[in-house]
Design a protein around this motif. Structure first.
Motif, PDB file in Angstrom:
ATOM      1  N   THR A  28      -1.501  -6.100  -0.915  1.00  0.00           N
ATOM      2  CA  THR A  28      -2.421  -6.999  -1.605  1.00  0.00           C
ATOM      3  C   THR A  28      -1.688  -8.313  -1.891  1.00  0.00           C
ATOM      4  O   THR A  28      -0.482  -8.433  -1.640  1.00  0.00           O
ATOM      5  CB  THR A  28      -2.895  -6.389  -2.928  1.00  0.00           C
ATOM      6  OG1 THR A  28      -1.774  -6.303  -3.827  1.00  0.00           O
ATOM      7  CG2 THR A  28      -3.461  -4.989  -2.712  1.00  0.00           C
TER       8      THR A  28
ATOM      9  N   SER B 135      -5.659  -6.705   7.228  1.00  0.00           N
ATOM     10  CA  SER B 135      -6.917  -6.407   7.919  1.00  0.00           C
ATOM     11  C   SER B 135      -7.220  -7.477   8.962  1.00  0.00           C
ATOM     12  O   SER B 135      -6.836  -8.643   8.815  1.00  0.00           O
ATOM     13  CB  SER B 135      -8.071  -6.338   6.917  1.00  0.00           C
ATOM     14  OG  SER B 135      -7.839  -5.334   5.951  1.00  0.00           O
TER      15      SER B 135
ATOM     16  N   ASN C 265      -8.442   4.405  -4.775  1.00  0.00           N
ATOM     17  CA  ASN C 265      -7.243   3.998  -4.031  1.00  0.00           C
ATOM     18  C   ASN C 265      -7.568   3.045  -2.886  1.00  0.00           C
ATOM     19  O   ASN C 265      -6.663   2.627  -2.162  1.00  0.00           O
ATOM     20  CB  ASN C 265      -6.523   5.238  -3.472  1.00  0.00           C
ATOM     21  CG  ASN C 265      -5.919   6.091  -4.582  1.00  0.00           C
ATOM     22  OD1 ASN C 265      -5.471   5.555  -5.595  1.00  0.00           O
ATOM     23  ND2 ASN C 265      -5.913   7.403  -4.390  1.00  0.00           N
ATOM     24  N   ARG C 266      -8.853   2.756  -2.693  1.00  0.00           N
ATOM     25  CA  ARG C 266      -9.241   1.872  -1.597  1.00  0.00           C
ATOM     26  C   ARG C 266      -9.107   0.428  -2.032  1.00  0.00           C
ATOM     27  O   ARG C 266      -9.587   0.042  -3.101  1.00  0.00           O
ATOM     28  CB  ARG C 266     -10.681   2.158  -1.169  1.00  0.00           C
ATOM     29  CG  ARG C 266     -11.094   1.428   0.107  1.00  0.00           C
ATOM     30  CD  ARG C 266     -12.478   1.867   0.542  1.00  0.00           C
ATOM     31  NE  ARG C 266     -13.502   1.375  -0.368  1.00  0.00           N
ATOM     32  CZ  ARG C 266     -14.802   1.644  -0.229  1.00  0.00           C
ATOM     33  NH1 ARG C 266     -15.212   2.414   0.757  1.00  0.00           N
ATOM     34  NH2 ARG C 266     -15.678   1.170  -1.090  1.00  0.00           N
ATOM     35  N   SER C 267      -8.450  -0.378  -1.213  1.00  0.00           N
ATOM     36  CA  SER C 267      -8.224  -1.766  -1.574  1.00  0.00           C
ATOM     37  C   SER C 267      -8.236  -2.628  -0.328  1.00  0.00           C
ATOM     38  O   SER C 267      -7.846  -2.188   0.765  1.00  0.00           O
ATOM     39  CB  SER C 267      -6.873  -1.913  -2.296  1.00  0.00           C
ATOM     40  OG  SER C 267      -6.575  -3.272  -2.526  1.00  0.00           O
TER      41      SER C 267
ATOM     42  N   HIS D  21       0.833  -1.202   0.000  1.00  0.00           N
ATOM     43  CA  HIS D  21       0.000   0.000   0.000  1.00  0.00           C
ATOM     44  C   HIS D  21       0.871   1.256   0.000  1.00  0.00           C
ATOM     45  O   HIS D  21       1.858   1.344   0.738  1.00  0.00           O
ATOM     46  CB  HIS D  21      -0.915   0.009   1.222  1.00  0.00           C
ATOM     47  CG  HIS D  21      -1.844  -1.170   1.270  1.00  0.00           C
ATOM     48  ND1 HIS D  21      -2.370  -1.740   0.142  1.00  0.00           N
ATOM     49  CD2 HIS D  21      -2.346  -1.879   2.331  1.00  0.00           C
ATOM     50  CE1 HIS D  21      -3.152  -2.746   0.480  1.00  0.00           C
ATOM     51  NE2 HIS D  21      -3.146  -2.870   1.799  1.00  0.00           N
TER      52      HIS D  21
ATOM     53  N   ASP E 170     -15.542  -3.614  -3.401  1.00  0.00           N
ATOM     54  CA  ASP E 170     -15.046  -2.615  -2.445  1.00  0.00           C
ATOM     55  C   ASP E 170     -13.741  -1.981  -2.903  1.00  0.00           C
ATOM     56  O   ASP E 170     -13.301  -0.995  -2.316  1.00  0.00           O
ATOM     57  CB  ASP E 170     -14.829  -3.266  -1.068  1.00  0.00           C
ATOM     58  CG  ASP E 170     -16.154  -3.668  -0.422  1.00  0.00           C
ATOM     59  OD1 ASP E 170     -17.169  -3.022  -0.729  1.00  0.00           O
ATOM     60  OD2 ASP E 170     -16.164  -4.620   0.376  1.00  0.00           O
ATOM     61  N   CYS E 171     -13.101  -2.549  -3.934  1.00  0.00           N
ATOM     62  CA  CYS E 171     -11.860  -1.963  -4.455  1.00  0.00           C
ATOM     63  C   CYS E 171     -12.207  -0.841  -5.427  1.00  0.00           C
ATOM     64  O   CYS E 171     -12.389  -1.075  -6.628  1.00  0.00           O
ATOM     65  CB  CYS E 171     -11.018  -3.036  -5.141  1.00  0.00           C
ATOM     66  SG  CYS E 171     -10.264  -4.216  -4.012  1.00  0.00           S
TER      67      CYS E 171
ATOM     68  N   SER F  79     -12.000 -10.898   2.781  1.00  0.00           N
ATOM     69  CA  SER F  79     -11.744 -10.187   1.528  1.00  0.00           C
ATOM     70  C   SER F  79     -11.098 -11.068   0.464  1.00  0.00           C
ATOM     71  O   SER F  79     -10.931 -10.646  -0.678  1.00  0.00           O
ATOM     72  CB  SER F  79     -10.850  -8.970   1.787  1.00  0.00           C
ATOM     73  OG  SER F  79      -9.549  -9.368   2.193  1.00  0.00           O
TER      74      SER F  79
ATOM     75  N   ASP G 148      -0.009   4.127   1.078  1.00  0.00           N
ATOM     76  CA  ASP G 148      -0.349   4.986   2.215  1.00  0.00           C
ATOM     77  C   ASP G 148       0.879   5.170   3.115  1.00  0.00           C
ATOM     78  O   ASP G 148       1.579   4.211   3.450  1.00  0.00           O
ATOM     79  CB  ASP G 148      -1.489   4.323   2.994  1.00  0.00           C
ATOM     80  CG  ASP G 148      -2.076   5.218   4.077  1.00  0.00           C
ATOM     81  OD1 ASP G 148      -1.343   6.095   4.588  1.00  0.00           O
ATOM     82  OD2 ASP G 148      -3.255   5.027   4.422  1.00  0.00           O
TER      83      ASP G 148
ATOM     84  N   SER H 269      -6.873  -5.675   2.053  1.00  0.00           N
ATOM     85  CA  SER H 269      -5.487  -5.905   2.440  1.00  0.00           C
ATOM     86  C   SER H 269      -5.353  -7.165   3.270  1.00  0.00           C
ATOM     87  O   SER H 269      -6.248  -7.537   4.028  1.00  0.00           O
ATOM     88  CB  SER H 269      -4.965  -4.710   3.245  1.00  0.00           C
ATOM     89  OG  SER H 269      -3.647  -4.947   3.700  1.00  0.00           O
TER      90      SER H 269
ATOM     91  N   ASP I  86      -6.539  -5.297  -5.011  1.00  0.00           N
ATOM     92  CA  ASP I  86      -6.635  -5.046  -6.452  1.00  0.00           C
ATOM     93  C   ASP I  86      -5.578  -5.807  -7.224  1.00  0.00           C
ATOM     94  O   ASP I  86      -4.867  -6.652  -6.683  1.00  0.00           O
ATOM     95  CB  ASP I  86      -6.576  -3.543  -6.735  1.00  0.00           C
ATOM     96  CG  ASP I  86      -5.377  -2.876  -6.059  1.00  0.00           C
ATOM     97  OD1 ASP I  86      -4.389  -3.576  -5.804  1.00  0.00           O
ATOM     98  OD2 ASP I  86      -5.447  -1.664  -5.784  1.00  0.00           O
TER      99      ASP I  86
END
Length: 399
Positions: free
Chosen positions: A142, A192, A185-187, A44, A181-182, A198, A46, A189, A160
Motif C-alpha cells: 500500500t 495492480s 485482509n483485502r486491500s 502485503h 473495496d478494502c 485504486s 500474503d 495495491s 488501507d
C-alpha cells in the motif's frame, strides 16, 4: 511557509517477531524550505508477496522523489493545482506508480527470484513468477503520502491505512475518501495492473497544523477517538521536546502499540508545525459523522413536515379562493336584492293608504246599495211576471 517539521518511524509487529518474519512496513519523510513530505507503506502479508518489504521501501522512496520533482516546477504546479487539482494529482499518482514499477523491475533484474523464495509457493503461482508475467506482484504494498507547501497541501492513498489532518481549531479529519473495496485482509495495491484506479486523493488550501499517515497496524489498534488522543500526545511531544527526544519516544511507542493492539507491523510518518500548541480533538470523526447523521435525519423529517405543511397551505389557500369567489357571487346577489328592496321601499313611500281605504269603503257601500236595489228589482219583476201568467190586469192587481 510555516516552519513545519517531519518525523517517521516504523517497527516490526509482535506477531511478525513470533513468526520469524521481517518488518514489511516502511516510513519516510522529507523537508526543505519549500515543502514537507511524509509517507508510509505497508507490504502485503500474503506469502505470494514475498518481497513486499522491499516493495514498501521502494514505494516510499518513489513517492518522496516524485513529490520533490512535482514541486520543483513551483509556478506550474501551483497553477495546475489551482486550475484542476484532480487531474494534476492523478498525473502525480501515475508518476509514482511508473517509478515504483521501473525500480521493482530493476531490482528483479539485479536480484532474480531465488528457488528459496519460490519454493513455498503453489505450483501455479511459482510458474506465474517464472514466466515473467507481472513479477512486481511479489513486491505488493500500500502507500499513503502527504505533502504541505505554502499554498496548499494534499494526500494520496492506495490501499488501507489512514491519513488524519489536524487543524488549529481542534478539528481532526480523514480527508482521503475511503476505499469500499478494502474489507478485512483485502486491500488495493500499487502492484495492480490498474493501480491508478485504486488511488484516492485530497487537495486543500487551508493548511493544517499537522498531518499524520499511518499503516493499518496502528489504525486497527485504536478506536478513532483514542487514535486522535495518540496524535495529540505526539503533537504535545513535538511542542515540548527536541527532535531527538521525539524520535526516541516514537521508537518506544510504536512497539507498545503493536503489542497492546493489532500485533501487526506499525508505521507512522507525520508533518507538524511545532510553533502551534497541540490541540485536542473537539470531536472524533465518528462523533462528527454521528451528529451529521442525526442532523441529516432531522433535516429529512423537517423537510417532510415542511412539504406536508406546504400541501396543507396550498389546499387551504385554494379553498379560501373558492370561498372568496362564492362570497363575491353572493355579494352581487345581496347587492341586487338590497337595491330591489330600496326601490320597493321608495315605492311604498308614494302610496296613500287612507285614501285608498276610503275609496274602497265607498266602492263597497255603493256596491251593497246597488246589490240591494238589484234584489228589490228582482222581487218586483218576479211579482210582475206572476201576474202576467195569471192574466190579471194590472189595474186589478193594483186595486
Amino acid at each position: 511557509m510555516k516552519p513545519y517539521k517531519t518525523f517517521s518511524c516504523h517497527k516490526i509487529g509482535t506477531s511478525h517477531i513470533a513468526k520469524g518474519l521481517e518488518c514489511e512496513d516502511y516510513s519516510l519523510k522529507y523537508e526543505n524550505e519549500k515543502i514537507s513530505v511524509c509517507a508510509v507503506s505497508d507490504g502485503h502479508g500474503d506469502k505470494n508477496c514475498f518481497r513486499s518489504a522491499r516493495g514498501a521501501r521502494i514505494a516510499c522512496e518513489s513517492a518522496i522523489r516524485q513529490v520533490k520533482v512535482f514541486f520543483s516546477y513551483k509556478r506550474e504546479t501551483k497553477n495546475a493545482l489551482r486550475d484542476n487539482p484532480d487531474m494534476t494529482l492523478n498525473q502525480l499518482e501515475k508518476s509514482i506508480i511508473s517509478e515504483w514499477t521501473k525500480r521493482v523491475e530493476y531490482d528483479i533484474s539485479v536480484n532474480p527470484f531465488t528457488e528459496k523464495e519460490l519454493s513455498p509457493l503453489a505450483d501455479d503461482i511459482k510458474n506465474f513468477y517464472k514466466s515473467g508475467t507481472r513479477p512486481q506482484k511479489a513486491y505488493g504494498c500500500t502507500l499513503i503520502v502527504s505533502a504541505i507547501t505554502d499554498y496548499g497541501w494534499f494526500a494520496l492513498q492506495t490501499g488501507d491505512g489512514v491519513c488524519t489532518a489536524i487543524f488549529d481549531d481542534g478539528v481532526y479529519i480523514n480527508p482521503v475518501p475511503p476505499d469500499d473495496d478494502c474489507v478485512g485482509n483485502r486491500s488495493a495495491s500499487i502492484c495492480s495492473s490498474d493501480a491508478i484506479r485504486s488511488f484516492r486523493h485530497f487537495y486543500g488550501k487551508v493548511l493544517p497544523q499537522a498531518v499524520f499517515v499511518t499503516s493499518d497496524g496502528i489504525e486497527e489498534s485504536f478506536s478513532t477517538k483514542d487514535l486522535n488522543k495518540c496524535y495529540y500526545t505526539i503533537s504535545y511531544w513535538t511542542n515540548t521536546e527536541n527532535a531527538e527526544e521525539v524520535n526516541k519516544r516514537l521508537d518506544t511507542l510504536l512497539p507498545q502499540i503493536s503489542s497492546g493492539g493489532s500485533g501487526d507491523d506499525v508505521s507512522l510518518s507525520f508533518i507538524i508545525n511545532p510553533s502551534y500548541p497541540a490541540t485536542q480533538a473537539k470531536q472524533s470523526i465518528e462523533e462528527i459523522n454521528h451528529r451529521l447523521a442525526q442532523c441529516l435525519e432531522h433535516k429529512d423529517k423537517t423537510a417532510e413536515n415542511y412539504e406536508n405543511s406546504l400541501d396543507s397551505v396550498n389546499m387551504l389557500s385554494a379553498e379560501n379562493e373558492e370561498i372568496n369567489r362564492l362570497i363575491a357571487e353572493r355579494q352581487s346577489e345581496i347587492d341586487a336584492l338590497r337595491k330591489k328592496a330600496a326601490e320597493n321601499e321608495e315605492k311604498l313611500q308614494t302610496f296613500d293608504i287612507s285614501s285608498a281605504k276610503q275609496e274602497y269603503e265607498n266602492a263597497t257601500a255603493q256596491y251593497e246599495k246597488l246589490l240591494n236595489f238589484k234584489k228589490s228589482a228582482d222581487i218586483f219583476w218576479k211579482s210582475k211576471n206572476a201576474l202576467l201568467s195569471l192574466n190579471i190586469p194590472d189595474s186589478e192587481f193594483s186595486e
